[in-house]
Design a protein around this motif. Sequence first.
Motif, mmCIF file in Angstrom:
data_model
loop_
_atom_site.group_PDB
_atom_site.id
_atom_site.type_symbol
_atom_site.label_atom_id
_atom_site.label_comp_id
_atom_site.label_asym_id
_atom_site.label_seq_id
_atom_site.Cartn_x
_atom_site.Cartn_y
_atom_site.Cartn_z
ATOM 1 N N ARG A 259 0.849 -1.169 0.000
ATOM 2 C CA ARG A 259 0.000 0.000 0.000
ATOM 3 C C ARG A 259 0.894 1.231 0.000
ATOM 4 N N ALA A 260 0.463 2.257 -0.730
ATOM 5 C CA ALA A 260 1.270 3.470 -0.823
ATOM 6 C C ALA A 260 1.413 4.134 0.552
ATOM 7 N N SER A 261 2.615 4.637 0.805
ATOM 8 C CA SER A 261 2.923 5.395 2.020
ATOM 9 C C SER A 261 4.132 6.263 1.693
ATOM 10 N N GLU A 262 4.452 7.202 2.588
ATOM 11 C CA GLU A 262 5.603 8.070 2.313
ATOM 12 C C GLU A 262 6.903 7.292 2.135
ATOM 13 N N PRO A 263 7.230 6.378 3.061
ATOM 14 C CA PRO A 263 8.473 5.626 2.858
ATOM 15 C C PRO A 263 8.464 4.806 1.564
ATOM 16 N N LEU A 264 7.309 4.293 1.179
ATOM 17 C CA LEU A 264 7.233 3.521 -0.063
ATOM 18 C C LEU A 264 7.491 4.422 -1.271
ATOM 19 N N GLN A 265 7.033 5.671 -1.211
ATOM 20 C CA GLN A 265 7.265 6.591 -2.330
ATOM 21 C C GLN A 265 8.759 6.775 -2.569
ATOM 22 N N ALA A 266 9.531 6.848 -1.475
ATOM 23 C CA ALA A 266 10.994 6.973 -1.625
ATOM 24 C C ALA A 266 11.560 5.718 -2.284
ATOM 25 N N TYR A 267 11.067 4.551 -1.905
ATOM 26 C CA TYR A 267 11.524 3.293 -2.501
ATOM 27 C C TYR A 267 11.174 3.250 -3.983
ATOM 28 N N TYR B 189 0.933 -1.840 -4.436
ATOM 29 C CA TYR B 189 1.986 -2.216 -5.376
ATOM 30 C C TYR B 189 2.421 -3.655 -5.135
ATOM 31 N N ARG B 190 2.924 -4.291 -6.198
ATOM 32 C CA ARG B 190 3.478 -5.641 -6.090
ATOM 33 C C ARG B 190 4.855 -5.559 -5.431
ATOM 34 N N SER C 199 5.998 -2.229 5.183
ATOM 35 C CA SER C 199 4.675 -2.769 5.497
ATOM 36 C C SER C 199 4.084 -2.073 6.711
ATOM 37 N N ALA C 200 4.906 -1.848 7.733
ATOM 38 C CA ALA C 200 4.430 -1.152 8.932
ATOM 39 C C ALA C 200 4.006 0.278 8.591
ATOM 40 N N ALA C 201 4.782 0.952 7.763
ATOM 41 C CA ALA C 201 4.428 2.322 7.353
ATOM 42 C C ALA C 201 3.131 2.319 6.548
ATOM 43 N N ALA D 148 -2.700 3.398 6.240
ATOM 44 C CA ALA D 148 -4.070 2.900 6.053
ATOM 45 C C ALA D 148 -4.920 3.193 7.277
ATOM 46 N N GLN D 149 -4.366 3.030 8.474
ATOM 47 C CA GLN D 149 -5.122 3.305 9.698
ATOM 48 C C GLN D 149 -5.454 4.789 9.825
ATOM 49 N N LEU D 150 -4.515 5.650 9.461
ATOM 50 C CA LEU D 150 -4.777 7.098 9.503
ATOM 51 C C LEU D 150 -5.851 7.492 8.493
ATOM 52 N N GLU D 151 -5.810 6.899 7.298
ATOM 53 C CA GLU D 151 -6.827 7.183 6.287
ATOM 54 C C GLU D 151 -8.200 6.727 6.764
ATOM 55 N N LEU D 152 -8.260 5.583 7.436
ATOM 56 C CA LEU D 152 -9.532 5.093 7.970
ATOM 57 C C LEU D 152 -10.073 6.057 9.014
#
Length: 160
Positions: free
Chosen positions: A1-9, A32-33, A49-51, A56-60
């Motif tokens: 799932r998209a998150s800030e740390p994932l965007q850097a990756y 993302y795969r 995954s934790a990020a 996801a929890q904040l969006e909820l």
Amino acid sequence: RASEPLQAYITDRPLQPLVFRKRGKLVSLNYYRVDETLWRDPEHLLALSAASLETAQLELQDRQGSPRLKDLPNLSVRLEMMLYDAGIMSVNHLYQMGAKQCWLKLKAINQHVGFQTLLALQGAITGHHAAALPQATRAELNAWFQRTLLSDTASGSSKG
């Protein structure tokens, strides 16, 4: 799932987004795969995954704090989609515009919306079932509706 740390990756190593078909259209998800590099780095995978879970929890929490249009009285998913098509994307936007202006926007894209839709919008704004709107409100909306229809008919006949 998209998150800030994932965007850097993703900036360093593009990942393939998850895509599915909905009613014949391709819809790209905010997921993302996992690539081979991440599978070989379990620490990094767990951190991302934790990020993603935290995001996801904040969006909820945000969604629960601001309901969707369909969550209001009288509004179905179909009417919510029509409101989106008319540019009314949030409960606050509906409240700010008011039932009459929202109805006019709906009428501009769908000639079949009628008085019941106007009542449904007013009830959604005031928190009433459309049938439970005060009689004075119903009468005022009906008078406005009739004037609006007459005005549309008059302008339509002068155009043709």
